[in-house]
Design a protein around this motif. Structure first.
Motif: not given
Length: 318
Positions: A12-13, A245-247, A292-293, A304-305
């Motif tokens: 992601v990203l 990168i965190s989720f 953010t994406a 990736a949201s």
């Protein structure tokens, strides 16, 4: 479990990570959450030939896949099995005391979710496992079936921000005395039944927050994160960069606060005429707000949201 060399996920990203990490600077870079090697591959492709990247992961399936994917880079890539919480020790064993870039992707890799037998998903029936390190002793089943009610409630609330944590923990403890929980869908359905339908979050599975909390607990994802980030900052050479990168909000909050503390560590009374604590800034935050994406990436990769990217640069005069 035998390593699965088909392990692969979409990083992601990616373009944003490359832009912030500036791998063209060269030196030694670390991917502390290597996964399938997607981010590492992009970094290595842009690093000078005399640079190297060290990848760390505790999942043997991920390491096997990353080694295969990154084999063309030869000795420029080194894979280590371990937890990035132990990064300083693991790098010291490689003779490395300082690095020029560190990437930490705190999310669960898609193959870990998609591979049903790993037990991360509430959608697929599987053993209640959730271990990233398949040799670790603690599984989600052990946690659910043995932890005291109060501790289960704390985990659901602290790590999953589940508002019905006490109710769910109480019901689980009542049920497990008759029949222990062994399967993912079994637990997911039971959690769903604990929350009245009209109170359930629209568009989200009722067990989502509890499953997140169990995963975090089983893998110890948050308890050592602040000190692990401090270690990462300390490892950076002058001008070095750390990207995280965190989720979910708990991880992102920890990263945000650590970054702020490094940039402005002074704890003197703001009314004092001058600083007397002697604490000096370690560097500067590169992302005042998390990245953010965009729409194109979200269309290609819905996972990736929830991703948020923050970056910090070590000051050049240390």
């Amino acid at each position: 479990m035998e390593p699965n060399t088909s392990f692969h996920h979409t990083p992601v990203l990616l373009s944003e990570v490359i832009s912030l990490m500036e791998p063209q600077r060269g030196g030694i870079f670390v991917d502390g959450t290597l996964g399938g090697g997607g981010h590492a591959e992009a970094l290595l492709a842009r690093m000078p030939q005399d640079s190297r990247l060290i990848g760390i992961d505790r999942d043997p399936a991920a390491l096997a896949a990353a080694r295969a994917r990154l084999a063309p880079f030869g000795e420029r890539f080194t894979a280590i099995r371990g937890n990035f919480f132990d990064m300083r020790r693991l790098l010291a064993q490689q003779g490395v005391s300082g690095v020029d870039g560190i990437l930490l992707d705190l999310g669960v890799s898609s193959p870990q979710i998609d591979e049903a037998e790993r037990g991360f998903s509430y959608h697929a029936d599987a053993p209640l496992d959730m271990r990233m390190d398949t040799d670790a002793p603690l599984t989600a089943a052990i946690a659910v079936n043995t932890l005291p009610e109060a501790e289960l409630a704390r985990i659901f609330f602290a790590y999953g921000e589940e508002r019905y944590a006490r109710r769910i923990a109480k019901r689980i403890c009542e049920r497990r005395t008759q029949t222990p929980f062994a399967r993912t869908t079994e637990l997911a359905q039971y959690i769903a039944a604990c929350i009245p339908y009209k109170l359930q979050e629209k568009g989200q599975h009722p067990a989502r927050r509890c499953f997140q909390a169990l995963r975090v607990y089983v893998n110890g994802e948050l308890d050592g994160l602040p000190s692990a980030l401090d270690d990462a900052c300390a490892l950076l050479r002058p001008g070095g960069r750390l990207a995280v990168i965190s989720f979910h909000s708990l991880e992102d909050r920890i990263a945000k606060l650590r970054f702020r503390n490094w940039e402005n560590p002074c704890d003197c009374d703001p009314r004092a005429p001058m600083c007397t604590c002697g604490k000096t800034p370690q560097g500067r935050i590169l992302t005042k707000k998390p990245i953010t994406a965009g729409g194109e990436e979200l269309a290609a990769n819905s996972r990736a949201s929830c991703a948020k990217l923050r970056a910090f640069a070590r000051k050049c005069e240390v």
